[in-house]
Scaffold this active site. Structure first.
Site, PDB file in Angstrom:
ATOM      1  N   LYS A  66      -9.228  -3.308   6.556  1.00 20.62           N
ATOM      2  CA  LYS A  66      -8.913  -1.966   6.031  1.00 20.62           C
ATOM      3  C   LYS A  66      -9.987  -1.471   5.057  1.00 20.62           C
ATOM      4  CE  LYS A  66      -4.933   0.332   3.896  1.00 20.62           C
ATOM      5  NZ  LYS A  66      -3.589   0.059   3.382  1.00 20.62           N
ATOM      6  N   GLU A  72       0.651   6.220   1.514  1.00 17.58           N
ATOM      7  CA  GLU A  72       1.500   5.113   1.068  1.00 17.58           C
ATOM      8  C   GLU A  72       2.435   5.489  -0.089  1.00 17.58           C
ATOM      9  OE1 GLU A  72      -1.465   2.141   0.469  1.00 17.58           O
ATOM     10  OE2 GLU A  72      -1.797   1.959   2.624  1.00 17.58           O
ATOM     11  N   ASP A 132       1.153   2.377  -7.444  1.00 13.88           N
ATOM     12  CA  ASP A 132       1.101   1.456  -6.308  1.00 13.88           C
ATOM     13  C   ASP A 132      -0.144   0.567  -6.409  1.00 13.88           C
ATOM     14  OD1 ASP A 132       0.940   0.180  -3.883  1.00 13.88           O
ATOM     15  OD2 ASP A 132       1.146   1.967  -2.650  1.00 13.88           O
ATOM     16  N   ASP A 162       3.557  -0.337   7.407  1.00  7.62           N
ATOM     17  CA  ASP A 162       2.659  -0.314   6.255  1.00  7.62           C
ATOM     18  C   ASP A 162       1.523  -1.271   6.599  1.00  7.62           C
ATOM     19  OD1 ASP A 162       1.355  -0.692   3.858  1.00  7.62           O
ATOM     20  OD2 ASP A 162       3.051  -1.661   2.836  1.00  7.62           O
TER      21      ASP A 162
END
Ligand code: AMP
Length: 618
Positions: free
Chosen positions: A76, A181, A207, A13
């Protein structure tokens, strides 16, 4: 990228703020979360450069306050984006490190390493984090690790997914699959609960991580995990909450201490760390203290914050989360009552107010918190990695299905988008459709590929185009095939072929093509809703125009034939030719803006003429 590979594969992850690795242990029939050299299950996605060395993970984060300009995080957020992207411009204002525009508008991180100025792109920084995760896994497993499944936010576009694969390649890892994810979290969750599952189960995954927010609706039926819908925001998470806290304290310091630290990166970094700690405390206590020794010029700072004030500062962000939850359900055309489970993922989902709002939204439903929110994604990725590895035993049998976030299609006559793959289609998918040329003796066609929900091509996002040339001489309506294929990683390739000659051409949507960001995708979906009526009207008109063009063409062709002329009297021929002139004016002249009724009336007239004269003459 290899498909399947022999040997050990781990799940990673790769988070905006923290990363986590996991592995399927075949003898124990379970996933192990891999802890790092400090004994922590998650590792900061930080890379730092000093005069002597490069540091990654905890070591990098720990020295961030003393070396803010050369400590890189949030790579990211930059991955697969352009420097001029408004999201990048906004983020840059909060980063203590420098980002400049490189070739092709690529954002380049500029820093000092061993006394020299150096530039890195986001993929390179992410690859360094991946190398660290690989090393952590290798020392835990005491063996070499070559293969990995890496997760990305559900709304990452093609370019961001490709850049993530590139980061893996730079890290010397074989990325065997990129998965979303929330889907990964669902795998972890589904495994926990599958035994209790009777029939179909609808699962809502919430999430809220450090930098991104994703929600997904999945249906679990037997061994099938199907994503029914996704929504999210690539710029909403724990860091935004930290930013609001930092801003709050910067103002407080200004007021109380008459000290402005807004231009002092070191002080801001130290304050940010203290705020993040306080935020975590506020998830289990009703107040927290902020203590920063030597904040600026020997000024120590001590303060406190209550949970109520924390919630007030961040309420706007929490409400944005709930709006996204609502939108995802509406998009998937599912009722909140039909959700069997609501699952919390991501460190920020621990915030009590977030849980309270979510529970209220789902009318008091108990939220599933059994999976550790920091580890669920890596857990699912590890299961997927084991499934894709040849020779790994005891892996639970399942099939994973994901969906496309936006409709994909090509431009056709009348500025219309012909949808080949509708939004929310399960991937991988391959569809072929036949199209026809629009003029006589057309020697080539230009295939323009769009994504979006609007009827008119030009209102959607152009992904790219290519030409198919070398058609045989033929009247219009000569067929050719267009094929759209999306692979397991969500990457699109488009090809076109003319059967009689065998000529073909194709295009893969590559990194340099501007794909839409998550925000743009939402905007587009919303706009499509707003403009539905307008689009419907446009579609009616465009279809009528195409039919007028068809009838006028066929009547004109008939007029050229001998047997037609002999059967029609000169008065009728006059009528036919004036109808064709009117058709040309409507299609090409200054009457194009006329209301749709005018076009429909004229189409009726053409159909009438066609049926009265042309059909009979054949
Ligand atoms: P993730 O990307 O899922 O690892 O989430 C990391 C984010 O969760 C960071 O912004 C953390 O500050 C935040 N976080 C972790 N634990 C807590 C907690 N107990 N309360 C609030 N936020 C937390």
């Amino acid at each position: 990228m290899a498909k399947e590979d022999q040997g050990l594969a781990i799940g990673i992850d790769l988070g905006t703020t923290y990363s986590c690795a996991a592995v399927w242990r075949e003898h124990h029939r379970r996933v192990d979360i891999i802890h790092n050299d400090q004994g922590h299950n998650t590792t900061p996605s930080f890379v730092a450069f000093t005069d002597h060395e490069r540091l990654i993970g905890n070591a990098a984060k720990n020295q961030a306050a003393t070396n803010p300009q050369n400590t890189i995080f949030d790579a990211k957020r930059l991955i697969g984006r352009k420097y001029s992207d408004p999201v990048v411009q906004k983020d840059m204002m909060l980063w203590p490190f420098k980002v400049v525009a490189g070739a092709n508008d690529k954002p380049m991180i500029t820093l000092n390493y061993k006394g020299k100025e150096k530039q890195f792109c986001a993929e390179e920084i992410s690859s360094m984090v991946l190398v660290k995760m690989r090393e952590i896994a290798e020392s835990y497993l005491e063996t070499r690790v070559k293969n990995a499944v890496v997760t990305v936010p559900a709304y990452f576009n093609d370019s961001q997914r490709k850049s993530t694969i590139d980061a893996g390649t730079i890290a010397g890892l074989n990325i065997i699959r990129i998965i979303n994810e929330p889907t990964a979290a669902a795998i972890a969750y589904g495994l926990d609960r599958r035994n209790n599952c009777v029939g179909e189960r609808n699962v809502f995954i919430f999430d809220l991580g450090g930098g991104t927010f994703d929600v997904s609706i999945l249906t679990i039926k037997g061994k099938m995990f199907q994503v029914k819908g996704t929504a999210g925001n690539t710029h909403l998470g724990g860091e935004d909450i930290d930013n609001r806290m930092v801003n709050y304290f910067v103002e407080k310091i200004k007021k109380e201490k008459k000290l402005d630290i807004s231009g002092n990166p070191r002080a801001l970094r130290r304050l940010r760390s203290a705020c993040e700690r306080a935020k975590r405390t506020l998830s289990h206590a009703v107040s927290a203290t902020i203590e920063v020794d030597g904040l600026s010029n020997d000024n120590d700072f001590f303060s406190s914050i209550t949970r109520a004030r924390f919630e007030e500062i961040n309420m706007e962000l929490f409400n944005q989360c709930m709006e996204t939850v609502d939108r995802c359900l509406a998009d998937a055309k599912m009722e909140k009552r039909s959700m069997h489970d609501v699952v919390l993922v991501g460190g920020s989902s621990r915030i009590p107010k977030v849980q309270e709002l979510l529970q209220d939204f789902f009318e008091g439903k108990d939220l599933c918190k059994s999976i550790n929110p920091d580890e669920a994604v890596a857990h699912g990725a590890a299961v997927q990695a084991a499934l894709l590895s040849v020779g790994i035993k005891n892996v639970p049998d399942m099939v994973l299905l994901d969906v496309t976030p936006l409709s994909l299609g090509i431009h056709v006559m009348g500025d219309m988008m012909s949808v080949m793959i509708p939004r929310n289609t399960t991937i991988p998918v391959k569809r072929t459709q036949q199209y026809l040329t629009s003029v006589d003796n057309q020697s080539s066609v230009k295939i323009k590929v769009y994504e979006g929900e609007r009827t008119r091509s030009r209102e959607n996002n152009l992904l790219g185009s290519f030409k198919l040339s070398g058609f045989p001489r033929a009247p219009r309506n000569h067929p050719f095939d267009v094929c759209f294929a999306i692979d397991e990683n969500g990457i699109l390739s488009v090809s076109a072929k003319e059967e009689t000659t065998g000529i073909s051409n194709k295009m893969i949507i590559t990194n340099d093509v501007d794909r839409l960001s998550a925000e743009e995708i939402y905007k587009m979906i919303q706009e499509a809703e707003e403009y539905k009526a307008e689009d419907k009207k446009f579609l009616r008109k465009a279809k009528t125009m195409n039919k007028i063009d068809d009838y006028a063409y066929n009547i004109k062709k008939a007029l050229e034939k001998e047997n037609f002329s002999s059967k029609v009297c000169s008065e009728d021929r006059e009528k036919i030719s004036s109808a064709i002139t009117k058709a040309t004016e409507l299609l090409d002249g200054d009457q194009q803006d006329e209301e749709v009724d005018v076009f429909e009336d004229h189409l009726k007239e053409l159909i009438n003429l066609f049926e009265r004269f042309v059909e009979k003459s054949d």
